[in-house]
Structure formats: C-alpha cells, structure tokens
Design an enzyme around this catalytic site. Sequence first.
Site, short mmCIF file in Angstrom:
data_model
loop_
_atom_site.label_atom_id
_atom_site.label_comp_id
_atom_site.label_asym_id
_atom_site.label_seq_id
_atom_site.Cartn_x
_atom_site.Cartn_y
_atom_site.Cartn_z
N LYS A 156 0.87 -1.18 0.00
CA LYS A 156 0.00 0.00 0.00
C LYS A 156 0.91 1.22 0.00
O LYS A 156 1.60 1.49 0.98
CB LYS A 156 -0.90 0.02 1.23
CG LYS A 156 -1.73 1.30 1.38
CD LYS A 156 -2.46 1.33 2.71
CE LYS A 156 -3.29 2.59 2.89
NZ LYS A 156 -2.46 3.82 2.94
N GLU A 230 9.45 2.71 10.96
CA GLU A 230 10.41 3.81 10.82
C GLU A 230 9.60 5.10 10.78
O GLU A 230 8.89 5.37 9.81
CB GLU A 230 11.27 3.70 9.56
CG GLU A 230 12.37 4.76 9.56
CD GLU A 230 12.91 5.09 8.18
OE1 GLU A 230 13.17 6.29 7.93
OE2 GLU A 230 13.05 4.17 7.37
N CYS A 264 14.16 10.96 5.27
CA CYS A 264 14.02 10.33 6.59
C CYS A 264 15.23 10.64 7.47
O CYS A 264 15.09 10.91 8.66
CB CYS A 264 13.87 8.81 6.45
SG CYS A 264 12.45 8.29 5.49
N GLU A 363 9.92 17.48 14.00
CA GLU A 363 10.36 17.18 12.64
C GLU A 363 9.88 18.27 11.69
O GLU A 363 8.70 18.64 11.69
CB GLU A 363 9.82 15.82 12.20
CG GLU A 363 10.35 15.36 10.87
CD GLU A 363 9.97 13.92 10.56
OE1 GLU A 363 10.80 13.18 10.01
OE2 GLU A 363 8.83 13.54 10.88
#
Length: 462
Positions: A156, A230, A264, A363
């Site tokens: 997905k 993650e 990331c 973030e």
Amino acid sequence: MTKMIQCISPVDGRVYAERPALSLPDAEEMAARARAAQPAWAARPLEERIALVQAGVAKLNEMKDRVVEELAWQMGRPTRFGGEFGGVNDRANYMAEIAAETLAPKVVEDSDKFRRYLAREPVGVVFIIAPWNYPYLTTINTLAPALIAGNTVVLKHATQTMLVGERLTEAFHAAGVPEDVFQNVYLTHDVTEALIGQRAFNFINFTGSVNGGATIERAAAGTFAGVGLELGGKDPGYVMADADLDAAVDGLMDGAMFNAGQCCCGIERIYVHESLYDAFVEKAVAWVKTLKLGNPFEPESTLGPMANKRFAHIVRDQIAEAVAEGAEALIDPALFPADDGGAYLAPQILVNVNHEMRVMREESFGPVVGIMSVKDDEEAIAAMNDSPYGLTCSIWTADPDKAAEIGARLETGTVFMNRCDYLDPALCWTGCKDTGRGTALSALGYYSVTRPKSYHLKKVTK
C-alpha cells in the site's frame, strides 16, 4: 459509494492520478489470495526466487524515463537527479547476495546421535505501507528480502506517490513473479486497520509519521503480527574542531536540503564547535544561495516543490515562530522568486536558535536547518540527545576513534562520520525512541520477515 484516492501534483496543483479504494470485502479477498499463494511461492527454490526478484528490479530499470517523470509530477523531485535506481539496485543486489548464507540453517550438531539445527521460515504475508519521500528505495528495503525469503507481499503506497506501487508490480509481474505473490492495493485508513486487526498479515512494515506508527501498533494489538516502524526524525550533525570545514559544509547542507529536505535521515539541526562556527555559517549561507528553486522539469532546478503545500505550510510556521522567538533567518526568500507561498518553498538557515523552538525539536521535513555553536563534545552530545527522535547522527572529524566514542553515547540508530543521509545495505537500518523500532537491510533485515524454527532430531532411541 466507492472512495477515490487522489494524488495532487505539487508541480501545478492538479489531480495527477486517482484510483478507487478497495472495499473491505474486496480487500479481504485480496488478502486471502496472498495467503493462498504463499506456500507455493515459498516452495520454489531459493535461487529461483532470488532470480525473479533481480529480474523484477531489472524490468523496473527499463522504465527509468517514465519513473523519473512520474516522480517529478507526484512529489516534486527534480528530474536532473534521475530517480532512485542506484540505491534500489545496490540494496536489492546486496540482499540477494547474502540470502543463501543468511537463510541457511544454523547447524548446532550433526552426529551419529543427534541432528540439531535452527532454520528460518517465511512469516507468511508481509504488508508494506510505504512513504512518498523515497518511494522506491523505502519499498525495496522490505520487498526484496520478503519475496526472497518466501513471503507474499501486499503493498500500500502513499497517496502522494500512488503510481509507484503500480510500476513495481508491473515490473515484477513482467519478470515472472505471480500476481498474487506481489499485489499493489489502494486502501482507506479504516480498511487498512480492519485488515491488520483481522490478522490478514504476519508482518507489517510502516514508514511514516509517529502518529501513523502508533495507529498501526494499536490496530495490530493482540494479533501477534510483527511490526516494523520507521517514524519521525530530527537528525543532528556535529562539526568538531578538527573537521574538514569545506567537506562538512558541503555534506551537511546537502543532507539538509536535498529532496527539499524531505529525507528520513536528512539533517535538521547542526552543532558546530565554537572555533569553526562563524566560518561554517558563512560558508553554509553561500552554499544555499547556489540552489535553484523551480519547476522540477527544468534542468537547472536543484530544488523542486515540497510534495504537498500543507507540508510547506508546516515548515513556514516553524520558521515564523522561531524568528518571532529570537532566531535569525539568514536567507532572503526574495533570492528564490519561485517561492509561491504554496508547495514551492525557499530554503532557510536559522541561527540564534535554541531547543525551546519547534524548529529544533519537531520534525520539519523541509528545506530548513538550525545551526548552533557548542563549546565542546559534552555540550554537543547533550544537544544531539535532546530530542524525542533517534534515527541517524553525523559526526565530522579526522578522528574515527573519537567519532566511535561519541557515537556510543548517542541515542541513535546509525552513527555516520564525515557523511550523512545514506543507507549502507550491509548495515542495519533501525532507530530508537519515537523514530520507532524494527530492522531493515543487512542480514538482520531478513530476520524481520522470517521466523526461527528449531529442529532437535534424535537418531537413537536410548
């Protein structure tokens, strides 16, 4: 009524692609096909599965021009960078090379009395929920070892890069991987959670937000399915007093700005020894001013739009709040006329920042970095650990022993010296704290998609 899932292109704001989401009954049927196909796939010789995965990657390489263009439309990466094929090829090839040794039984004893060994078997059906920022790389990390180990895979992909799943399945099916062994699906969040809760999958690999990871864990609670997560990152760089200044500037600023900061393991905060601080900041500003923000199809563009204007809005808010709280923005947005207040966002360097500011704690996932001066290693270590995240860190020094010593005290999954924003397929990709848990790549990456099985065979009756 069927829900349509849409990809809005950041390049021009139009609907670039849309697909109907599967209903729950249709999704359950899909999962059942994956379950039914798994034993026959696992029964194939390991060498055959390896060859089919490598052939699938080769077929994907044949689509390079199409893939690069689609990536630019879907998530804004400039076409000059040519997609993600180098990393995809390296990672798939390495996982193929180590498969036989990693998956081979570990014999404890084979004597006239006993045969004892530890084998590894595929877990069954692996569900990959992939992100948009490096859509092919992040998928191949789990896809290659999962298929090689004998699992079937359901993919997905993120809405923003919804065509990636189609290209991957197209390539692998053309190479000979059966359709039910590797399926691409479009699912709503509620159907996704329902499937996980129904034990449709034996392992779920999710790359995305912290909140998304928590949702996956809740959905999987009580199913005993393995979960690899993650999640967020706020990766730091530390420039020590003996660092090669020019190399540090070039490496860290590229790590902060490449892919519009949407990495990331991108660098989001930098700590520089006070003896180099002023020079580092001056050179960093000059470095950023060489960037060209623009349409990703223009060959001179080194920065494209962020993948979605709402992502750019988060970064703009963080910058504005930091400046209101005393930070200094060193890049004049007027130098980047393509900044349209939407998805196209000028890069920014902030100084006079502190860890009370959102831009240094949450973030950002955009082209902004805060830089702070530190007086010594102890201050740098404390600052780098002062974060809810722990994916990678980057230490710039001439002394590898010192880098390893500092790295041992850092709460992180990977310690880099004199580089950043990189995945070594021979090393485990992992994180700690709110970055999540799990392992990908390296021999350990196979352990996530297999389970141990012990054999104690007694050859005698007395």
